[in-house]
Design a protein around this motif. Sequence first.
Motif, PDB file in Angstrom:
ATOM      1  N   ILE A 199       1.136  -0.987   0.466  1.00  0.00           N
ATOM      2  CA  ILE A 199       0.020  -0.227  -0.022  1.00  0.00           C
ATOM      3  C   ILE A 199       0.822   1.311  -0.151  1.00  0.00           C
ATOM      4  O   ILE A 199       1.277   0.934   0.713  1.00  0.00           O
ATOM      5  N   GLU A 201       2.079   4.353   0.684  1.00  0.00           N
ATOM      6  CA  GLU A 201       1.993   5.836   2.030  1.00  0.00           C
ATOM      7  C   GLU A 201       1.408   7.288   0.959  1.00  0.00           C
ATOM      8  O   GLU A 201       2.564   7.826   0.411  1.00  0.00           O
ATOM      9  N   THR A 226     -14.106   8.858   7.912  1.00  0.00           N
ATOM     10  CA  THR A 226     -12.672   8.306   7.276  1.00  0.00           C
ATOM     11  C   THR A 226     -11.683  10.234   7.684  1.00  0.00           C
ATOM     12  O   THR A 226     -11.099  10.548   6.630  1.00  0.00           O
ATOM     13  N   LYS A 373     -10.056   6.939   1.798  1.00  0.00           N
ATOM     14  CA  LYS A 373     -11.103   5.777   1.989  1.00  0.00           C
ATOM     15  C   LYS A 373     -10.326   5.161   3.381  1.00  0.00           C
ATOM     16  O   LYS A 373      -9.178   6.008   4.723  1.00  0.00           O
ATOM     17  N   LYS A 375      -8.103   3.989   6.630  1.00  0.00           N
ATOM     18  CA  LYS A 375      -7.677   3.908   6.878  1.00  0.00           C
ATOM     19  C   LYS A 375      -6.704   3.613   7.932  1.00  0.00           C
ATOM     20  O   LYS A 375      -7.290   3.889   8.964  1.00  0.00           O
ATOM     21  N   SER A 388      -9.321  -3.793  10.936  1.00  0.00           N
ATOM     22  CA  SER A 388      -8.138  -4.411  10.429  1.00  0.00           C
ATOM     23  C   SER A 388      -9.551  -5.639  10.289  1.00  0.00           C
ATOM     24  O   SER A 388      -9.671  -6.088   9.185  1.00  0.00           O
ATOM     25  N   GLN A 391     -12.616  -4.152   8.174  1.00  0.00           N
ATOM     26  CA  GLN A 391     -11.520  -4.016   6.846  1.00  0.00           C
ATOM     27  C   GLN A 391     -11.771  -5.413   5.860  1.00  0.00           C
ATOM     28  O   GLN A 391     -11.727  -5.719   4.282  1.00  0.00           O
ATOM     29  N   GLN A 409     -11.741   5.391   9.774  1.00  0.00           N
ATOM     30  CA  GLN A 409     -10.913   4.861  10.858  1.00  0.00           C
ATOM     31  C   GLN A 409     -11.151   5.652  12.207  1.00  0.00           C
ATOM     32  O   GLN A 409     -10.950   5.210  13.718  1.00  0.00           O
TER      33      GLN A 409
END
Length: 462
Positions: A199, A201, A226, A373, A375, A388, A391, A409
């Motif tokens: 992913i 950054e 988000t 999104k 994260k 997690s 997700q 998040q």
Amino acid sequence: MIIDNIRQFIKDKAEQFGAKAENEFNKPYVERKNTGQEALKDNGAYFGFIHPDEDTSGPFHDFSLTIFPNEQNKPWLVCLGIGSSGFKNDYELATYPGLRRLFSNLINERGFCKSDFSDIETSLPKTITGNNDLQHIKNTIKIYSKVLPVCQIVDNPESKEGKEIIAAFVAGYAKLREWPSNKEHRKAITEALEPFLKIEEIDEAEEIESLLNQRRFIVLQGPPGTGKTRTAKLVSAKIKAKTFFTQFHAETSFSDFIYGIRPDVKSKELSYIENLGSFTIALKYAIEHQTEKIVLIIDEINRANLSNVLGPIFYLFEHKMEDSDIEIEIYPGFKINQLPKNFNVIATMNTADRSLAVVDFALRRRFAWYTLKPKPINSKQFFKDDFSRIQEIFDWYANSNELSLQPGQGYFISSSVEEMDNRIKYEIFPLIKEYLQEGLIRNAKEEFNNYFTTRINKSLFE
């Protein structure tokens, strides 16, 4: 012999990923091997794993890990396949978006991934069947052309790169077959997939700032939690802009946002006073302070009827508008033909709110759209395990539209375990239950129910 070496390699990886040793009562897979000298003359040579309920020979059903080898030091083809007998147990699995998402990440420009894994009627494209690197196994590929949803050319299966690709396909198959049963298995799978699932950054604030400089009018869209509003304020502060803020709702009108009149409640007689809306206040400030940057933040932009709210000023939201002879009246005695260059708009939009008005294409053309999104974040107050797990369920079961429903998040930030338990119980649980009641992400209902039953001892179906 290279074929035997790779056969042992994938069996070792399978065990590392949680495939228990075979016995007469339990087996994680059935190994198939057709690598005799006659088969290796481009007559259907392959080896790999098939569904544990299938026989050791003859036609078979469902997903397989299939490798097409050769002994000519030429490229191999590593695939996720489907038995020539079609589906028996795996059809529902084939419809899960997460399966395709996973394997599509494992291929490069010399691979192929079908858009529909349940499709066993469409043949492979010419990029595979006509590939010059695979002419030595072209007849073999032709035999199985309709039942290979994912393929990747591997130049040297014993090289580091070749083994990485093969290990990743075994790891993908392990997830498909649900082999892992402990942290060590899951960690091994994650490590095998990591080179293909990196992913990047991204500094979102920096990207949004750059986009704002180019387009001036942007919408930050994404699921709840988000940080859309927070990010809008952060970007405005980052560019040292004078910030104006308003939030739209179902009753927001032209008179609220642009200009209107209101009863003068201080007057003893019936009279009216002018009301400058948030847009006009910000606009006038921008005109009077042209050396300053101005940002108008419009929170929840699609909660209002935008045609009614914007009225004629809709015309002005052209980021490359040249000098125009057309003047738009903002209010009596105040007309402009374009928005000043120092005037910017950052709007936010919650993609999970299905009750909102549809944003028309004309507005979409005038704004740039940036998606935030969910994260993970680095914070002692962030409950990463819960984030997690949610997700993971969305990633595996949600289609592309349903991904916009995943709680962000912000839902997983709490100062204590007790507070996080309450957030799950009174925020995330009701949200997921509402989604399911509306017929959304239905494939994941048992996974969600298992999570909530285990986590907070509450069932979605009580």
